[in-house]
Design a protein around this motif. Sequence first.
Motif, PDB file in Angstrom:
ATOM      1  N   ALA A 198       1.423   7.748 -10.467  1.00 14.49           N
ATOM      2  CA  ALA A 198       1.338   8.309  -9.115  1.00 14.49           C
ATOM      3  C   ALA A 198       2.738   8.478  -8.559  1.00 14.49           C
ATOM      4  O   ALA A 198       3.631   7.674  -8.851  1.00 14.49           O
ATOM      5  CB  ALA A 198       0.512   7.406  -8.205  1.00 14.49           C
ATOM      6  N   LEU A 199       2.899   9.518  -7.776  1.00 18.31           N
ATOM      7  CA  LEU A 199       4.199   9.805  -7.175  1.00 18.31           C
ATOM      8  C   LEU A 199       4.028   9.818  -5.657  1.00 18.31           C
ATOM      9  O   LEU A 199       3.088  10.409  -5.138  1.00 18.31           O
ATOM     10  CB  LEU A 199       4.712  11.146  -7.687  1.00 18.31           C
ATOM     11  N   THR A 200       4.932   9.144  -4.977  1.00 14.33           N
ATOM     12  CA  THR A 200       4.889   9.094  -3.519  1.00 14.33           C
ATOM     13  C   THR A 200       6.310   8.998  -2.980  1.00 14.33           C
ATOM     14  O   THR A 200       7.273   8.951  -3.752  1.00 14.33           O
ATOM     15  CB  THR A 200       4.029   7.906  -3.026  1.00 14.33           C
ATOM     16  N   THR A 201       6.433   8.955  -1.662  1.00 16.72           N
ATOM     17  CA  THR A 201       7.759   8.850  -1.059  1.00 16.72           C
ATOM     18  C   THR A 201       8.207   7.393  -0.989  1.00 16.72           C
ATOM     19  O   THR A 201       7.390   6.494  -0.793  1.00 16.72           O
ATOM     20  CB  THR A 201       7.765   9.460   0.359  1.00 16.72           C
ATOM     21  N   ALA A 202       9.493   7.184  -1.152  1.00 20.27           N
ATOM     22  CA  ALA A 202      10.072   5.844  -1.044  1.00 20.27           C
ATOM     23  C   ALA A 202      10.646   5.596   0.343  1.00 20.27           C
ATOM     24  O   ALA A 202      11.210   4.536   0.594  1.00 20.27           O
ATOM     25  CB  ALA A 202      11.168   5.662  -2.094  1.00 20.27           C
ATOM     26  N   GLU A 203      10.490   6.562   1.245  1.00 18.82           N
ATOM     27  CA  GLU A 203      11.014   6.402   2.596  1.00 18.82           C
ATOM     28  C   GLU A 203      10.296   5.256   3.304  1.00 18.82           C
ATOM     29  O   GLU A 203       9.079   5.104   3.199  1.00 18.82           O
ATOM     30  CB  GLU A 203      10.840   7.690   3.407  1.00 18.82           C
ATOM     31  N   GLY A 204      11.047   4.456   4.030  1.00 23.06           N
ATOM     32  CA  GLY A 204      10.460   3.360   4.796  1.00 23.06           C
ATOM     33  C   GLY A 204      10.344   2.058   4.030  1.00 23.06           C
ATOM     34  O   GLY A 204      10.038   1.026   4.617  1.00 23.06           O
ATOM     35  N   ILE A 205      10.574   2.073   2.720  1.00 23.93           N
ATOM     36  CA  ILE A 205      10.507   0.844   1.928  1.00 23.93           C
ATOM     37  C   ILE A 205      11.857   0.138   2.033  1.00 23.93           C
ATOM     38  O   ILE A 205      12.889   0.695   1.666  1.00 23.93           O
ATOM     39  CB  ILE A 205      10.160   1.133   0.462  1.00 23.93           C
TER      40      ILE A 205
ATOM     41  N   THR B   2       0.852  -1.192   0.000  1.00 22.12           N
ATOM     42  CA  THR B   2       0.000   0.000   0.000  1.00 22.12           C
ATOM     43  C   THR B   2       0.886   1.240   0.000  1.00 22.12           C
ATOM     44  O   THR B   2       2.046   1.197   0.393  1.00 22.12           O
ATOM     45  CB  THR B   2      -0.924   0.035   1.230  1.00 22.12           C
ATOM     46  N   PHE B   3       0.306   2.342  -0.439  1.00 19.26           N
ATOM     47  CA  PHE B   3       1.032   3.611  -0.446  1.00 19.26           C
ATOM     48  C   PHE B   3       0.020   4.754  -0.388  1.00 19.26           C
ATOM     49  O   PHE B   3      -1.181   4.544  -0.565  1.00 19.26           O
ATOM     50  CB  PHE B   3       1.902   3.729  -1.707  1.00 19.26           C
ATOM     51  N   SER B   4       0.504   5.936  -0.125  1.00 25.70           N
ATOM     52  CA  SER B   4      -0.328   7.136  -0.123  1.00 25.70           C
ATOM     53  C   SER B   4       0.202   8.068  -1.201  1.00 25.70           C
ATOM     54  O   SER B   4       1.315   8.606  -1.076  1.00 25.70           O
ATOM     55  CB  SER B   4      -0.288   7.824   1.247  1.00 25.70           C
TER      56      SER B   4
ATOM     57  N   ARG C  32      10.883  -2.596 -11.680  1.00 24.28           N
ATOM     58  CA  ARG C  32      10.136  -2.697 -10.429  1.00 24.28           C
ATOM     59  C   ARG C  32      11.090  -2.616  -9.244  1.00 24.28           C
ATOM     60  O   ARG C  32      12.052  -3.368  -9.156  1.00 24.28           O
ATOM     61  CB  ARG C  32       9.340  -3.997 -10.389  1.00 24.28           C
ATOM     62  N   PRO C  33      10.849  -1.704  -8.316  1.00 20.80           N
ATOM     63  CA  PRO C  33      11.769  -1.510  -7.178  1.00 20.80           C
ATOM     64  C   PRO C  33      11.757  -2.698  -6.219  1.00 20.80           C
ATOM     65  O   PRO C  33      10.736  -3.363  -6.040  1.00 20.80           O
ATOM     66  CB  PRO C  33      11.207  -0.251  -6.483  1.00 20.80           C
ATOM     67  N   GLU C  34      12.893  -2.946  -5.599  1.00 25.91           N
ATOM     68  CA  GLU C  34      12.966  -3.957  -4.550  1.00 25.91           C
ATOM     69  C   GLU C  34      12.148  -3.499  -3.346  1.00 25.91           C
ATOM     70  O   GLU C  34      12.025  -2.311  -3.073  1.00 25.91           O
ATOM     71  CB  GLU C  34      14.418  -4.167  -4.119  1.00 25.91           C
ATOM     72  N   GLY C  35      11.598  -4.461  -2.629  1.00 24.18           N
ATOM     73  CA  GLY C  35      10.860  -4.147  -1.418  1.00 24.18           C
ATOM     74  C   GLY C  35       9.420  -3.763  -1.646  1.00 24.18           C
ATOM     75  O   GLY C  35       8.725  -3.390  -0.704  1.00 24.18           O
ATOM     76  N   THR C  36       8.943  -3.834  -2.885  1.00 19.84           N
ATOM     77  CA  THR C  36       7.556  -3.505  -3.191  1.00 19.84           C
ATOM     78  C   THR C  36       6.876  -4.709  -3.830  1.00 19.84           C
ATOM     79  O   THR C  36       7.496  -5.484  -4.556  1.00 19.84           O
ATOM     80  CB  THR C  36       7.455  -2.311  -4.152  1.00 19.84           C
ATOM     81  N   ALA C  37       5.582  -4.839  -3.558  1.00 17.42           N
ATOM     82  CA  ALA C  37       4.802  -5.907  -4.179  1.00 17.42           C
ATOM     83  C   ALA C  37       4.554  -5.572  -5.642  1.00 17.42           C
ATOM     84  O   ALA C  37       4.637  -4.409  -6.052  1.00 17.42           O
ATOM     85  CB  ALA C  37       3.482  -6.078  -3.439  1.00 17.42           C
ATOM     86  N   ALA C  38       4.248  -6.584  -6.443  1.00 17.25           N
ATOM     87  CA  ALA C  38       3.996  -6.353  -7.865  1.00 17.25           C
ATOM     88  C   ALA C  38       2.756  -5.497  -8.081  1.00 17.25           C
ATOM     89  O   ALA C  38       2.670  -4.739  -9.043  1.00 17.25           O
ATOM     90  CB  ALA C  38       3.848  -7.695  -8.588  1.00 17.25           C
ATOM     91  N   VAL C  39       1.797  -5.611  -7.175  1.00 19.29           N
ATOM     92  CA  VAL C  39       0.570  -4.824  -7.243  1.00 19.29           C
ATOM     93  C   VAL C  39       0.396  -4.084  -5.921  1.00 19.29           C
ATOM     94  O   VAL C  39       0.462  -4.686  -4.852  1.00 19.29           O
ATOM     95  CB  VAL C  39      -0.661  -5.706  -7.504  1.00 19.29           C
TER      96      VAL C  39
ATOM     97  N   ASN D 187      13.938  10.679  -2.556  1.00 14.24           N
ATOM     98  CA  ASN D 187      13.121   9.632  -1.929  1.00 14.24           C
ATOM     99  C   ASN D 187      11.821   9.470  -2.704  1.00 14.24           C
ATOM    100  O   ASN D 187      10.726   9.645  -2.167  1.00 14.24           O
ATOM    101  CB  ASN D 187      12.813   9.985  -0.467  1.00 14.24           C
ATOM    102  N   ILE D 188      11.935   9.180  -3.984  1.00 12.25           N
ATOM    103  CA  ILE D 188      10.783   9.165  -4.873  1.00 12.25           C
ATOM    104  C   ILE D 188      10.432   7.742  -5.299  1.00 12.25           C
ATOM    105  O   ILE D 188      11.299   6.938  -5.611  1.00 12.25           O
ATOM    106  CB  ILE D 188      11.053  10.010  -6.135  1.00 12.25           C
ATOM    107  N   LEU D 189       9.139   7.452  -5.311  1.00 12.80           N
ATOM    108  CA  LEU D 189       8.621   6.199  -5.853  1.00 12.80           C
ATOM    109  C   LEU D 189       7.533   6.551  -6.859  1.00 12.80           C
ATOM    110  O   LEU D 189       6.617   7.315  -6.546  1.00 12.80           O
ATOM    111  CB  LEU D 189       8.045   5.315  -4.752  1.00 12.80           C
ATOM    112  N   ILE D 190       7.645   6.018  -8.068  1.00 14.35           N
ATOM    113  CA  ILE D 190       6.662   6.264  -9.122  1.00 14.35           C
ATOM    114  C   ILE D 190       5.949   4.957  -9.440  1.00 14.35           C
ATOM    115  O   ILE D 190       6.575   3.910  -9.582  1.00 14.35           O
ATOM    116  CB  ILE D 190       7.332   6.832 -10.391  1.00 14.35           C
TER     117      ILE D 190
END
Length: 209
Positions: A152-159, A45-47, A107-114, A69-72
Amino acid sequence: MSPLVRRFRAVVAMWIFVGAGGFLLAGFLGLALLTQTGPFAAASTFSAAAEFAPGAEIKVRDTGVRPGNILILATPATVDPATVRCTAKSRVYSTGEQRTSELTGARPEGTAAVMRDRGDPRQFTPVLATDGIAWMGTDFVSCTGAGAEAFALTTAEGIQSDRFRLGAGLLLMLLAPVLAGLGCLALYFTRKWNREAAQRGDSTSWPYR
């Protein structure tokens, strides 16, 4: 027996509990990290801090996400990250210079595919994550991708990356038997000192007295 020796033996006796508790805690956390369960599971999940259309340029600083600290992510979740192309631009300096770099999706490490945006029924797939210093000069971002309806753009902090979880898990699993060994060693010496004290009839040798 001198007060210094009594204090030392008291500390050694406390290591019985420190070693036992540390063994259980390190073992539990290490196993959870290695199996990626509980709080160490891949982020699902993300915000979203902002959403932008394919080809549209977004100003990162206006979203509240700190550069570096960007996640797209892209929607729908069927978008292939390998087809995503993002352009990162720096702000225009007083000299009129603006740095531009092309970024390829992966696909970034530490994230689910969906992944799901909290409160949004749509499904997203993560396509790009920061690599630290390289993104510090990123002020504007635009992306395109085959079949992408929105980004969508969110923070990658904490992943936590898979590499981090593996390394931390192995370290804790190695630390667990060390703590157990120290606890057993403390138990051995405490019992030995108590036996010696009983043989001498010296009740002051018990570390807590």
